[in-house]
Scaffold this motif. Structure first.
Motif, PDB file in Angstrom:
ATOM      1  N   THR A  98      70.893  40.393  14.108  1.00 31.85           N
ATOM      2  CA  THR A  98      69.614  40.874  13.593  1.00 31.85           C
ATOM      3  C   THR A  98      68.485  40.368  14.485  1.00 31.85           C
ATOM      4  OG1 THR A  98      69.214  38.956  12.187  1.00 31.85           O
ATOM      5  CG2 THR A  98      70.530  40.768  11.229  1.00 31.85           C
ATOM      6  N   PRO A  99      67.305  40.950  14.379  1.00 32.82           N
ATOM      7  CA  PRO A  99      66.163  40.411  15.133  1.00 32.82           C
ATOM      8  C   PRO A  99      65.926  38.932  14.818  1.00 32.82           C
ATOM      9  CG  PRO A  99      65.632  42.587  14.305  1.00 32.82           C
ATOM     10  CD  PRO A  99      66.942  42.201  13.690  1.00 32.82           C
ATOM     11  N   ASP A 100      66.121  38.521  13.568  1.00 35.58           N
ATOM     12  CA  ASP A 100      65.966  37.109  13.205  1.00 35.58           C
ATOM     13  C   ASP A 100      67.018  36.245  13.889  1.00 35.58           C
ATOM     14  OD1 ASP A 100      63.771  37.615  11.591  1.00 35.58           O
ATOM     15  OD2 ASP A 100      64.945  37.669   9.741  1.00 35.58           O
ATOM     16  N   ASP A 101      68.274  36.721  13.940  1.00 38.34           N
ATOM     17  CA  ASP A 101      69.328  35.970  14.642  1.00 38.34           C
ATOM     18  C   ASP A 101      68.941  35.767  16.105  1.00 38.34           C
ATOM     19  OD1 ASP A 101      71.026  36.009  12.387  1.00 38.34           O
ATOM     20  OD2 ASP A 101      72.031  37.846  13.048  1.00 38.34           O
ATOM     21  N   ILE A 102      68.477  36.830  16.725  1.00 38.25           N
ATOM     22  CA  ILE A 102      68.122  36.776  18.146  1.00 38.25           C
ATOM     23  C   ILE A 102      66.958  35.817  18.366  1.00 38.25           C
ATOM     24  CG2 ILE A 102      67.253  38.124  20.097  1.00 38.25           C
ATOM     25  CD1 ILE A 102      68.923  40.498  18.829  1.00 38.25           C
ATOM     26  N   ALA A 103      65.933  35.904  17.507  1.00 43.65           N
ATOM     27  CA  ALA A 103      64.777  35.000  17.637  1.00 43.65           C
ATOM     28  C   ALA A 103      65.193  33.548  17.461  1.00 43.65           C
ATOM     29  CB  ALA A 103      63.705  35.380  16.608  1.00 43.65           C
ATOM     30  N   ARG A 104      66.046  33.278  16.481  1.00 48.39           N
ATOM     31  CA  ARG A 104      66.515  31.914  16.237  1.00 48.39           C
ATOM     32  C   ARG A 104      67.316  31.368  17.416  1.00 48.39           C
ATOM     33  NH1 ARG A 104      67.677  33.277  11.237  1.00 48.39           N
ATOM     34  NH2 ARG A 104      69.837  33.754  11.695  1.00 48.39           N
ATOM     35  N   GLN A 105      68.162  32.205  17.979  1.00 50.57           N
ATOM     36  CA  GLN A 105      69.038  31.746  19.049  1.00 50.57           C
ATOM     37  C   GLN A 105      68.338  31.662  20.408  1.00 50.57           C
ATOM     38  OE1 GLN A 105      73.010  33.481  19.108  1.00 50.57           O
ATOM     39  NE2 GLN A 105      72.813  33.956  16.931  1.00 50.57           N
TER      40      GLN A 105
END
Length: 108
Positions: A98-105
């Motif tokens: 997800t966009p959130d996963d990508i931002a977090r990583q």
């Protein structure tokens, strides 16, 4: 009778579960890493990876390497990614970043 049916069902589903394909994906630096494994721990030696963007458009295809893995640049992942792996004979699975996963990583 019911017990025999349950035992038969367990015996039939066991081999199917042993061939279940599991897909994992994560960000490493500026690349997406994809890893596929069967439930037994074995890795597919052949397979096709399809990557879709957040609008469900196919943006990349590639094969897995001999370790059941693939890597590709992170670019184009702003709205998230769906990563499908097809190892043949009906062995398919996917992972969603997800966009959130990508931002977090990526720290962004």
């Amino acid at each position: 009778m019911i017990r025999a049916a349950l035992i038969a069902l367990a015996l039939l589903t066991g081999p199917a579960l042993a061939h279940r394909l599991n897909v994992f994906a994560w960000i490493d630096g500026g690349e997406v890493v994809v890893e596929a494994k069967f439930a037994s721990g074995a890795r597919p030696r052949v397979g096709m990876v399809r990557v879709y963007d957040g609008a469900d458009a196919l943006i990349r295809t590639m094969g897995v390497d001999e370790n059941g893995s693939a890597r590709f640049p992170l670019e184009g992942a702003g709205q998230g990614l769906r990563i499908e792996v097809d190892a043949g004979d009906g062995h398919e699975d996917y992972w969603i970043l997800t966009p959130d996963d990508i931002a977090r990583q990526t720290g962004g």
